[in-house]
Design a protein around this motif. Structure first.
Motif, PDB file in Angstrom:
ATOM      1  N   UNK A 135       0.811  -1.209   0.000  1.00 31.87           N
ATOM      2  CA  UNK A 135       0.000   0.000   0.000  1.00 31.87           C
ATOM      3  C   UNK A 135       0.848   1.264   0.000  1.00 31.87           C
ATOM      4  N   UNK A 136       2.149   1.155   0.308  1.00 34.45           N
ATOM      5  CA  UNK A 136       3.051   2.300   0.242  1.00 34.45           C
ATOM      6  C   UNK A 136       3.632   2.464  -1.154  1.00 34.45           C
ATOM      7  N   UNK A 137       3.239   1.599  -2.072  1.00 29.48           N
ATOM      8  CA  UNK A 137       3.685   1.656  -3.469  1.00 29.48           C
ATOM      9  C   UNK A 137       5.116   1.177  -3.673  1.00 29.48           C
ATOM     10  N   UNK A 138       5.661   0.442  -2.713  1.00 25.90           N
ATOM     11  CA  UNK A 138       6.982  -0.156  -2.902  1.00 25.90           C
ATOM     12  C   UNK A 138       6.889  -1.306  -3.897  1.00 25.90           C
ATOM     13  N   UNK A 139       7.881  -1.425  -4.771  1.00 30.27           N
ATOM     14  CA  UNK A 139       7.970  -2.540  -5.708  1.00 30.27           C
ATOM     15  C   UNK A 139       8.731  -3.655  -5.007  1.00 30.27           C
ATOM     16  N   UNK A 140       8.019  -4.717  -4.636  1.00 36.17           N
ATOM     17  CA  UNK A 140       8.610  -5.773  -3.815  1.00 36.17           C
ATOM     18  C   UNK A 140       9.160  -6.921  -4.642  1.00 36.17           C
ATOM     19  N   UNK A 141       8.555  -7.188  -5.789  1.00 42.32           N
ATOM     20  CA  UNK A 141       9.034  -8.264  -6.672  1.00 42.32           C
ATOM     21  C   UNK A 141       8.396  -8.077  -8.032  1.00 42.32           C
ATOM     22  N   UNK A 142       9.120  -8.504  -9.083  1.00 43.96           N
ATOM     23  CA  UNK A 142       8.602  -8.437 -10.454  1.00 43.96           C
ATOM     24  C   UNK A 142       9.005  -9.716 -11.176  1.00 43.96           C
ATOM     25  N   UNK A 143       8.281 -10.046 -12.238  1.00 44.41           N
ATOM     26  CA  UNK A 143       8.762 -11.130 -13.099  1.00 44.41           C
ATOM     27  C   UNK A 143       9.577 -10.512 -14.238  1.00 44.41           C
TER      28      UNK A 143
END
Length: 301
Positions: A143-151
């Protein structure tokens, strides 16, 4: 952690009002949690014979620093006002685990002043799902808009995220400070206005948390554009919708995005981007192939 018993009060008359059913359920839950504890478990002396198991009502009232009559009314499903401070004291007194505490506040229709911290990690199972969904772009955010993981596909959807410093991997920070994001996001003004409104809505539950205050201060100092958006006091909610990107490698991409929540609270979520047309479907295949080739080249170095 213990599990919460299935609702019992719901078997009462279907003509009961929702708030009455909620009070009955709260009363039954409190009784069940009280009866499972012994005085020794909560640091009280075991005085006198006990006809029923567990703590007495007056002992719970003592632990929560409330009147015995008031607590008795609570267990009798009386229509009384309950403050969050008292609920917090009752939860601590009854040694409720995080699941039980959340259940207590839900039944009382109250907001927990000290909710359990949510684990910020992305599990191997979630990462496996993200990989299986390729070539669709997938990202995990909070909810803080942090990018935690991506493919791999999402890694190159807007810019090469591997080239972004870990502390800068935040949607708001990148949208307002990274030049590539302004080029790639179609309808940039509308997209960023929506992001800021959702951030303000989410921050209501985190106004005193250092990480949230630090990000807000950083954004306001770095971007007059963000400051102007923030001062509008618009509030938004996370939902599904459409989004377009002008990707530097394959051109215009049109997606329908879906949020899949990864926990009981609306915080961490997995966002999938499904092609909205055949042209995007073909182009996303090419973007995925590009991402795979970049990964293989990096491994071969």
């Amino acid at each position: 952690m213990s599990t919460v018993a299935a609702p019992l009060a719901l078997v009462h008359s279907t003509s009961a009002k929702p708030e009455e059913i909620r009070r009955r359920e709260l009363a039954a839950f409190l009784r069940s949690r009280r009866e499972r504890l012994s005085p020794e478990q909560v640091g009280l002396p075991a005085l006198g014979r006990r006809r029923t198991p567990g703590l007495r009502r007056e002992e719970v009232a003592q632990l929560a620093a409330v009147g015995v009559t008031w607590y008795t009314w609570l267990e009798q499903a009386r229509d009384i006002q309950v403050s969050t401070q008292v609920l917090d004291a009752i939860a601590r007194g009854l040694l409720l685990d995080p699941n039980e505490r959340a259940h207590l506040f839900t039944l009382a229709d109250a907001t927990d002043p000290a909710p359990p911290a949510m684990c910020p990690t992305v599990t191997p199972a979630v990462r496996a799902i993200m990989e299986q969904l390729e070539p669709m772009p997938v990202v995990v955010t909070n909810s803080r808009c942090d990018i935690m993981a991506v493919n791999r596909t999402y890694r190159h959807l807007i810019t090469d995220l591997d080239a972004v410093a870990p502390e800068d991997r935040n949607f708001l920070w990148l949208a307002f400070t990274h030049p590539e994001w302004k080029k790639v996001l179609v309808d940039y003004e509308g997209a960023t206005a929506s992001m800021v409104a959702k951030f303000r809505g989410a921050m209501a539950d985190h106004v005193a948390e250092p990480a949230w205050k630090s990000l807000l201060k950083r954004l306001r100092l770095a971007s007059p554009e963000f400051e102007a958006q923030w001062e509008r006091h618009e509030v938004g909610m996370v939902g599904h919708g459409e989004k377009r990107f002008r990707n530097p490698h394959v051109g215009l991409l049109h997606f329908e995005f879906t949020n899949l929540w990864l926990g009981p609270r609306q915080s961490t979520r997995l966002v999938t981007y499904s092609p909205a047309d055949d042209e995007t479907r073909e182009r996303i295949e090419r973007l995925h192939a590009y991402a795979v080739s970049k990964e293989q080249a990096a491994v071969g170095q």
